[in-house]
Design a protein around this motif. Structure first.
Motif, PDB file in Angstrom:
ATOM      1  N   MET A 209       0.826  -1.207   0.000  1.00  0.00           N
ATOM      2  CA  MET A 209       0.000   0.000   0.000  1.00  0.00           C
ATOM      3  C   MET A 209       0.862   1.259   0.000  1.00  0.00           C
ATOM      4  O   MET A 209       0.561   2.238  -0.702  1.00  0.00           O
ATOM      5  N   ALA A 210       1.932   1.232   0.782  1.00  0.00           N
ATOM      6  CA  ALA A 210       2.841   2.384   0.826  1.00  0.00           C
ATOM      7  C   ALA A 210       3.466   2.640  -0.545  1.00  0.00           C
ATOM      8  O   ALA A 210       3.589   3.795  -0.977  1.00  0.00           O
ATOM      9  N   LYS A 211       3.839   1.574  -1.233  1.00  0.00           N
ATOM     10  CA  LYS A 211       4.400   1.725  -2.583  1.00  0.00           C
ATOM     11  C   LYS A 211       3.364   2.294  -3.542  1.00  0.00           C
ATOM     12  O   LYS A 211       3.671   3.167  -4.378  1.00  0.00           O
ATOM     13  N   GLU A 212       2.137   1.799  -3.441  1.00  0.00           N
ATOM     14  CA  GLU A 212       1.067   2.278  -4.321  1.00  0.00           C
ATOM     15  C   GLU A 212       0.851   3.777  -4.165  1.00  0.00           C
ATOM     16  O   GLU A 212       0.656   4.499  -5.153  1.00  0.00           O
ATOM     17  N   PHE A 213       0.900   4.258  -2.924  1.00  0.00           N
ATOM     18  CA  PHE A 213       0.654   5.674  -2.666  1.00  0.00           C
ATOM     19  C   PHE A 213       1.953   6.483  -2.603  1.00  0.00           C
ATOM     20  O   PHE A 213       1.924   7.675  -2.292  1.00  0.00           O
ATOM     21  N   LYS A 214       3.079   5.804  -2.853  1.00  0.00           N
ATOM     22  CA  LYS A 214       4.401   6.468  -2.884  1.00  0.00           C
ATOM     23  C   LYS A 214       4.717   7.178  -1.565  1.00  0.00           C
ATOM     24  O   LYS A 214       5.176   8.325  -1.535  1.00  0.00           O
ATOM     25  N   VAL A 215       4.503   6.457  -0.464  1.00  0.00           N
ATOM     26  CA  VAL A 215       4.806   6.973   0.870  1.00  0.00           C
ATOM     27  C   VAL A 215       5.943   6.138   1.467  1.00  0.00           C
ATOM     28  O   VAL A 215       5.868   4.904   1.469  1.00  0.00           O
ATOM     29  N   PRO A 216       7.008   6.758   1.953  1.00  0.00           N
ATOM     30  CA  PRO A 216       8.091   5.992   2.591  1.00  0.00           C
ATOM     31  C   PRO A 216       7.564   5.163   3.757  1.00  0.00           C
ATOM     32  O   PRO A 216       6.771   5.648   4.568  1.00  0.00           O
ATOM     33  N   PHE A 217       8.018   3.910   3.831  1.00  0.00           N
ATOM     34  CA  PHE A 217       7.543   2.963   4.844  1.00  0.00           C
ATOM     35  C   PHE A 217       8.731   2.421   5.626  1.00  0.00           C
ATOM     36  O   PHE A 217       9.604   1.765   5.067  1.00  0.00           O
ATOM     37  N   PHE A 218       8.746   2.722   6.937  1.00  0.00           N
ATOM     38  CA  PHE A 218       9.833   2.277   7.806  1.00  0.00           C
ATOM     39  C   PHE A 218       9.293   1.425   8.954  1.00  0.00           C
ATOM     40  O   PHE A 218       8.183   1.645   9.441  1.00  0.00           O
ATOM     41  N   LEU A 219      10.094   0.463   9.366  1.00  0.00           N
ATOM     42  CA  LEU A 219       9.787  -0.330  10.547  1.00  0.00           C
ATOM     43  C   LEU A 219      10.516   0.259  11.742  1.00  0.00           C
ATOM     44  O   LEU A 219      11.723   0.546  11.661  1.00  0.00           O
ATOM     45  N   ASP A 220       9.776   0.496  12.827  1.00  0.00           N
ATOM     46  CA  ASP A 220      10.418   0.763  14.109  1.00  0.00           C
ATOM     47  C   ASP A 220      10.754  -0.622  14.661  1.00  0.00           C
ATOM     48  O   ASP A 220       9.907  -1.303  15.236  1.00  0.00           O
ATOM     49  N   ALA A 221      12.003  -1.035  14.447  1.00  0.00           N
ATOM     50  CA  ALA A 221      12.385  -2.446  14.617  1.00  0.00           C
ATOM     51  C   ALA A 221      13.199  -2.697  15.875  1.00  0.00           C
ATOM     52  O   ALA A 221      14.090  -3.548  15.889  1.00  0.00           O
ATOM     53  N   ALA A 222      12.887  -1.974  16.943  1.00  0.00           N
ATOM     54  CA  ALA A 222      13.631  -2.157  18.195  1.00  0.00           C
ATOM     55  C   ALA A 222      13.537  -3.597  18.700  1.00  0.00           C
ATOM     56  O   ALA A 222      14.467  -4.112  19.301  1.00  0.00           O
ATOM     57  N   ARG A 223      12.386  -4.252  18.425  1.00  0.00           N
ATOM     58  CA  ARG A 223      12.190  -5.632  18.893  1.00  0.00           C
ATOM     59  C   ARG A 223      11.880  -6.544  17.704  1.00  0.00           C
ATOM     60  O   ARG A 223      10.913  -7.313  17.724  1.00  0.00           O
ATOM     61  N   PHE A 224      12.705  -6.461  16.690  1.00  0.00           N
ATOM     62  CA  PHE A 224      12.469  -7.206  15.449  1.00  0.00           C
ATOM     63  C   PHE A 224      12.552  -8.713  15.647  1.00  0.00           C
ATOM     64  O   PHE A 224      11.766  -9.480  15.058  1.00  0.00           O
ATOM     65  N   ALA A 225      13.495  -9.177  16.471  1.00  0.00           N
ATOM     66  CA  ALA A 225      13.661 -10.620  16.674  1.00  0.00           C
ATOM     67  C   ALA A 225      12.470 -11.185  17.440  1.00  0.00           C
ATOM     68  O   ALA A 225      11.986 -12.290  17.149  1.00  0.00           O
ATOM     69  N   GLU A 226      12.006 -10.444  18.409  1.00  0.00           N
ATOM     70  CA  GLU A 226      10.825 -10.827  19.169  1.00  0.00           C
ATOM     71  C   GLU A 226       9.620 -10.984  18.236  1.00  0.00           C
ATOM     72  O   GLU A 226       8.878 -11.968  18.307  1.00  0.00           O
ATOM     73  N   ASN A 227       9.427 -10.004  17.350  1.00  0.00           N
ATOM     74  CA  ASN A 227       8.304 -10.063  16.416  1.00  0.00           C
ATOM     75  C   ASN A 227       8.442 -11.250  15.467  1.00  0.00           C
ATOM     76  O   ASN A 227       7.469 -11.966  15.192  1.00  0.00           O
ATOM     77  N   ALA A 228       9.642 -11.482  14.981  1.00  0.00           N
ATOM     78  CA  ALA A 228       9.874 -12.610  14.083  1.00  0.00           C
ATOM     79  C   ALA A 228       9.575 -13.940  14.765  1.00  0.00           C
ATOM     80  O   ALA A 228       9.018 -14.857  14.139  1.00  0.00           O
ATOM     81  N   TYR A 229       9.932 -14.039  16.040  1.00  0.00           N
ATOM     82  CA  TYR A 229       9.669 -15.299  16.757  1.00  0.00           C
ATOM     83  C   TYR A 229       8.170 -15.521  16.941  1.00  0.00           C
ATOM     84  O   TYR A 229       7.676 -16.647  16.823  1.00  0.00           O
TER      85      TYR A 229
END
Length: 380
Positions: A209-229
């Motif tokens: 959706m961000a690409k479609e509307f050309k809006v930069p999309f960032f992850l606040d990834a402080a707990r990326f490993a936790e989310n992946a698990y």
């Protein structure tokens, strides 16, 4: 204590070989400390706190390999070897080309929103902004908008991905005011919502959706490993994938990350930005000298960069993540068994209590949860 019906957590995959002595102040001393602190627990000297549950940020015990890495720190002012080690590590785990170290996560937010040109009348969208992220949006005059799924506001409802952003709300907002939306920031896991995870499906659809509307999309990834698990545990099709591969797939949907390394970096200080946009990278690189220093150290010592590189590799250890997340769930079940209302399901880095249930007689505008925290310090 009654443990009947509660499964014990997986034993941690490490040994502890150092202790730090603490004191248990008397009731009278705690009452005096509270008064002198103005009933603001942030003002209580740390040596007057027996068990400190204020935050998980920057409080992780580092491993033996991280302590060893400190001794390998290259303290050259510019282009230190330690920076390139960190850069390679982030590139390998996350897949982004450009890496900018900073002294902590809020510095990453400040630099990014400045480089994106947020100003009055602009919007930044998120599932739920962390407090410093929101502040860095608002200090520029822009508006931070939370679009988390409605279920996130029901603390008793148990669903697997309570941190998801409401994609329909995002689509409607972009259709109506997309020209003034400067950035989308998805917080994984959603700290402000109780450490709740975001599904891979949600991340990917938001990226599209961000690409479609050309809006930069960032992850606040402080707990990326936790989310992946959590994705590995709860999302169909990911149960046989490694946490590292799941994390890489998450990152592939975004334009970059803003990271406080004091969480899943397993260090006491530090953060970074990682991204693929060369022009945005150079805008940040040029402006950061005023606040963070040269782009290859970003307010950190060489030893900090080395410890962070090692921590990012270690946090992907699945036995570690399993033990950590099960410890949190174990504590949550013990509290529930004693009739204490907690936010459900428990997240990955802490158990969140329902402060209102402790003090229904205190109006919201008088901060009942804060009063509960003071009472816990005084009496427990």
């Amino acid at each position: 204590m009654d443990f009947e019906g509660i499964e014990f957590p997986t034993p941690p995959p490490y040994k502890i070989k150092m202790v730090e002595f603490t004191e248990l102040p008397s009731l009278e001393e705690r009452q005096k400390v509270l008064r002198e602190a103005g009933y603001n627990v942030f003002n209580i000297p740390s040596e007057k706190i027996y068990i400190d549950l204020l935050t998980d940020s920057g409080t992780s015990a580092m491993s033996d390999l991280q302590w060893g890495a400190l001794m390998r720190g290259d303290e050259a002012y510019a282009s230190a070897r330690s920076f390139f080690n960190l850069q390679r590590t982030i590139q390998e785990i996350m897949g982004f080309r450009y890496v900018i170290p900073v002294h902590q996560g809020r510095a990453a937010e400040y630099l990014m929103f400045r480089a994106l040109g947020l100003e009055k009348g602009d919007y930044a969208l998120s599932n739920q902004f962390f407090d410093t992220t929101r502040a860095n949006v608002e200090v520029r005059g822009a508006t931070a908008v939370d679009l988390v799924v409605e279920d996130a506001y029901d603390i008793t409802k148990e669903i697997p991905f309570k941190g998801n952003i409401d994609l329909k709300k995002v689509e409607n907002f972009l259709a109506e005011r997309g020209e003034r939306v400067k950035v989308i920031v998805l917080t994984i896991t959603n700290n402000s919502g109780g450490g709740q995870p975001v599904s891979m499906e949600n991340i990917k659809k938001l990226g599209e959706m961000a690409k479609e509307f050309k809006v930069p999309f960032f992850l606040d990834a402080a707990r990326f490993a936790e989310n992946a698990y959590f994705i590995k545990l709860r999302e169909k099709g990911f149960e046989d994938k490694s946490v590292k591969d799941i994390a890489r797939e998450m990152f592939s949907a975004a334009d970059g990350v803003l990271v406080s390394a004091k969480k899943d970096g397993l260090v006491n200080i530090g953060g970074f930005i990682a991204l693929n946009d060369r022009n945005l990278y150079w805008r940040i690189r040029q402006s950061m000298v005023v606040t963070e220093g040269f782009p290859t150290y970003g307010g950190l010592a060489g030893r900090d960069l080395e410890a962070l590189a090692q921590g990012l590799r270690e946090v992907l250890n699945e036995r570690y993540l399993q033990s950590r997340i099960e410890q949190v769930a174990f504590l949550g079940k013990l509290l529930e068994k004693r009739g204490i209302q907690v936010l459900k399901p428990c997240g990955g880095h802490g158990v969140y209590l329902d402060g209102l249930s402790f003090a229904p007689h205190i109006p919201r505008e008088q901060w009942p949860s804060h009063a509960v925290v003071c009472a816990i310090y005084e009496h427990s």
